[in-house]
Design a protein around this motif. Structure first.
Motif, PDB file in Angstrom:
ATOM      1  N   SER B  59       0.838  -1.206   0.000  1.00 14.13           N
ATOM      2  CA  SER B  59       0.000   0.000   0.000  1.00 14.13           C
ATOM      3  C   SER B  59       0.874   1.258   0.000  1.00 14.13           C
ATOM      4  N   VAL B  60       1.944   1.230   0.810  1.00  8.64           N
ATOM      5  CA  VAL B  60       2.861   2.379   0.889  1.00  8.64           C
ATOM      6  C   VAL B  60       3.471   2.646  -0.487  1.00  8.64           C
ATOM      7  N   SER B  61       3.902   1.540  -1.140  1.00  4.59           N
ATOM      8  CA  SER B  61       4.560   1.665  -2.437  1.00  4.59           C
ATOM      9  C   SER B  61       3.596   2.247  -3.486  1.00  4.59           C
ATOM     10  N   ILE B  62       2.341   1.764  -3.467  1.00  7.22           N
ATOM     11  CA  ILE B  62       1.354   2.260  -4.440  1.00  7.22           C
ATOM     12  C   ILE B  62       1.026   3.727  -4.150  1.00  7.22           C
ATOM     13  N   ALA B  63       0.882   4.039  -2.833  1.00  7.63           N
ATOM     14  CA  ALA B  63       0.535   5.422  -2.450  1.00  7.63           C
ATOM     15  C   ALA B  63       1.636   6.408  -2.851  1.00  7.63           C
ATOM     16  N   LYS B  64       2.909   5.947  -2.784  1.00 10.56           N
ATOM     17  CA  LYS B  64       4.034   6.810  -3.136  1.00 10.56           C
ATOM     18  C   LYS B  64       3.953   7.225  -4.598  1.00 10.56           C
ATOM     19  N   LYS B  65       3.621   6.236  -5.446  1.00 12.92           N
ATOM     20  CA  LYS B  65       3.602   6.505  -6.882  1.00 12.92           C
ATOM     21  C   LYS B  65       2.308   7.214  -7.308  1.00 12.92           C
ATOM     22  N   VAL B 355       2.568  -7.214 -10.876  1.00 14.31           N
ATOM     23  CA  VAL B 355       2.529  -6.859 -12.310  1.00 14.31           C
ATOM     24  C   VAL B 355       3.112  -5.450 -12.510  1.00 14.31           C
ATOM     25  N   GLY B 356       2.764  -4.535 -11.598  1.00 16.39           N
ATOM     26  CA  GLY B 356       3.288  -3.167 -11.662  1.00 16.39           C
ATOM     27  C   GLY B 356       4.802  -3.133 -11.550  1.00 16.39           C
ATOM     28  N   LYS B 357       5.352  -3.980 -10.675  1.00 20.97           N
ATOM     29  CA  LYS B 357       6.811  -4.044 -10.500  1.00 20.97           C
ATOM     30  C   LYS B 357       7.465  -4.603 -11.758  1.00 20.97           C
ATOM     31  N   VAL B 358       6.863  -5.706 -12.293  1.00 18.48           N
ATOM     32  CA  VAL B 358       7.427  -6.348 -13.484  1.00 18.48           C
ATOM     33  C   VAL B 358       7.418  -5.372 -14.659  1.00 18.48           C
ATOM     34  N   ARG B 359       6.308  -4.618 -14.780  1.00 17.38           N
ATOM     35  CA  ARG B 359       6.199  -3.677 -15.912  1.00 17.38           C
ATOM     36  C   ARG B 359       6.840  -2.318 -15.606  1.00 17.38           C
ATOM     37  N   LYS B 360       7.536  -2.288 -14.431  1.00 16.42           N
ATOM     38  CA  LYS B 360       8.257  -1.074 -13.989  1.00 16.42           C
ATOM     39  C   LYS B 360       7.342   0.159 -13.887  1.00 16.42           C
ATOM     40  N   LYS B 361       6.115  -0.083 -13.461  1.00 21.85           N
ATOM     41  CA  LYS B 361       5.182   1.035 -13.264  1.00 21.85           C
ATOM     42  C   LYS B 361       5.207   1.494 -11.809  1.00 21.85           C
ATOM     43  N   LEU B 362       5.785   0.666 -10.942  1.00 21.51           N
ATOM     44  CA  LEU B 362       5.821   1.009  -9.510  1.00 21.51           C
ATOM     45  C   LEU B 362       7.274   1.106  -9.032  1.00 21.51           C
TER      46      LEU B 362
END
Lengths: 66, 362
Positions: B59-65, B355-362
């Motif tokens: 959640s922290v990681s998603i909120a940061k981005k 998926v976000g990490k793999v696609r470098k979106k996060l």
């Protein structure tokens, strides 16, 4: 059943008239769609309140209830 | 941090969450964990907390981005729009199902505890009307109500726990050995199923502002719900023993019923029912608000509030048609809803994150 239909129609009038004044077309379409679902569910339930429940069907499907 | 118009702060949302978690905690946790982990059931909340910690960091990681964006926007960016819409639609279905389930639980609990032989419609209809009225306002109203309700619940819960502590028998909570590890892990699923409302509420609400401070406030909330869950299990199992707790539908209520203050104040269980009602009201109303919020984001609506009334009518009929007996309600909860909650509250957000990490979106 008539009471249910009357209630949903009344609720529809109460909500749709202000929405129409504001020209919120999407809200009106979604409201009518939800009202149709509510009416169908209500009629389905009132037709036979003692039919097998949703849980009964699900539990039967996964083999937890005879 | 506060947008007084129609957004609530992350702190307020966690107040709401803790209030929401109270009701299922005292109803569901002691019975579920005692059936699986027996005398070691009180360890399950700690295992659940360890499992939920990575979710907090997700959640922290998603909120940061993505800051205050809703999860639908996040999914649109990470997955394709079509996949995002299908998942969102499934979330609406799931939310409607658990709303109906909680409406039914609320009615069944009143029937079981203090008002048997009453038509459940007497309980369900006023609750849903009240929820629809509050949901038509905005989340701020409910959040401010929670700021009052939660301290009341906490004080009452702490007093109850202090009251029953002398009755707790250590032999009911021991022995613990390595053989309890797997049952404790398995029983923690029931706890995670309820705690998973935390990431769900956090991700799926565009009504929450200041999401970047989720780390600190999320940890505080996790500790608060750990406290509630641990004491609701430990007191119930400690007083009556796991063999009795697993047979009682509402164990914490049975324990409180035995409570007597100075041999003069008795039958304080009526208070816990009142507190439960408050918690149920917040739960039903907040989930209705989130369902409307998801619809708003999914269908690009300007104002979803006029849909509150008709949506609660749908929830009303589903709650009537959902189960026919308390047995079905419990069985559905234990065998289906627990896993659905974990899937929608934990697994799907975790998969989106991966998926976000793999696609470098996060």
């Amino acid at each position: 059943m008539a009471v249910l239909a009357a209630l949903i129609t009344a609720l529809g009038f109460l909500e749709i008239i202000p929405l129409d004044k504001k020209e919120y077309k999407r809200e009106i379409v979604l409201f009518i769609f939800l009202a149709a679902i509510a009416l169908s569910l209500g009629l389905f339930y009132l037709k036979d309140p003692f039919r097998t429940s949703i849980a009964g069907h699900i539990l039967k499907l996964i083999g937890k209830e005879e | 941090m506060r947008n007084s118009q129609d957004k609530i702060t992350i702190r307020q949302s966690m107040f709401v969450l803790t209030t929401i978690v109270f009701s299922p905690s005292v109803r569901f946790f002691p019975n579920y964990t005692a059936r699986i982990a027996k005398q070691a059931s009180w360890l399950a909340p700690f295992v659940a907390a360890l499992i939920m910690l990575p979710m907090l960091f997700i959640s922290v990681s998603i909120a940061k981005k993505y800051k205050d964006a809703s999860f639908i926007t996040v999914m649109d960016d990470i997955c394709t729009k079509a996949v995002s819409r299908v998942i969102t639609f499934l979330y609406i279905l799931w939310l409607t199902l658990i709303l109906a389930l909680y409406v039914r639980y609320y009615a069944e609990r009143l029937l079981t505890t203090i008002l048997p032989n009453v038509d459940m419609l007497v309980f369900i209809i006023p609750m849903l009307i009240l929820s629809a009225v509050v949901a038509r306002k905005n989340a701020v109203v409910l959040a401010r109500m929670s700021e009052i309700i939660l301290p009341v619940i906490t004080v009452f819960f702490v007093l109850c726990v202090i009251g029953v502590l002398p009755e707790v028998k250590i032999k009911n909570l021991t022995p613990i050995s390595y053989l309890d590890a797997l049952p404790v892990l398995y029983s923690s699923l029931g706890i995670i199923a309820i705690w998973s409302y935390m990431p769900f509420i956090f991700h799926f609400s565009s009504i929450i502002s200041g999401k970047e401070s989720i780390k600190k406030i999320g940890l505080q909330t996790l500790i608060a719900i750990l406290f509630i869950s641990f004491f609701s299990i430990a007191t119930a199992v400690g007083v009556l023993g796991d063999s009795i707790i697993r047979l009682i539908p509402i164990p914490f209520f049975a324990v409180i019923k035995q409570l007597s203050l100075f041999d003069s104040i008795e039958r304080i269980e009526a208070f816990i029912v009142s507190v439960w009602l408050l918690s149920d009201f917040v739960l039903i109303t907040f989930f209705t608000i989130i369902a409307l919020d998801i619809m708003k984001n999914m269908f690009k609506l300007t104002d979803p509030k006029p849909l509150a009334g008709i949506y609660t009518v749908i929830v009303f009929f589903i709650s009537l048609y959902l189960v026919r007996s308390e047995f079905e309600l419990k069985e559905l909860s234990d065998t289906v809803i627990v896993y659905l909650n974990i899937a929608f509250g934990v697994i799907i957000p975790a998969l989106i994150f991966i998926v976000g990490k793999v696609r470098k979106k996060l």
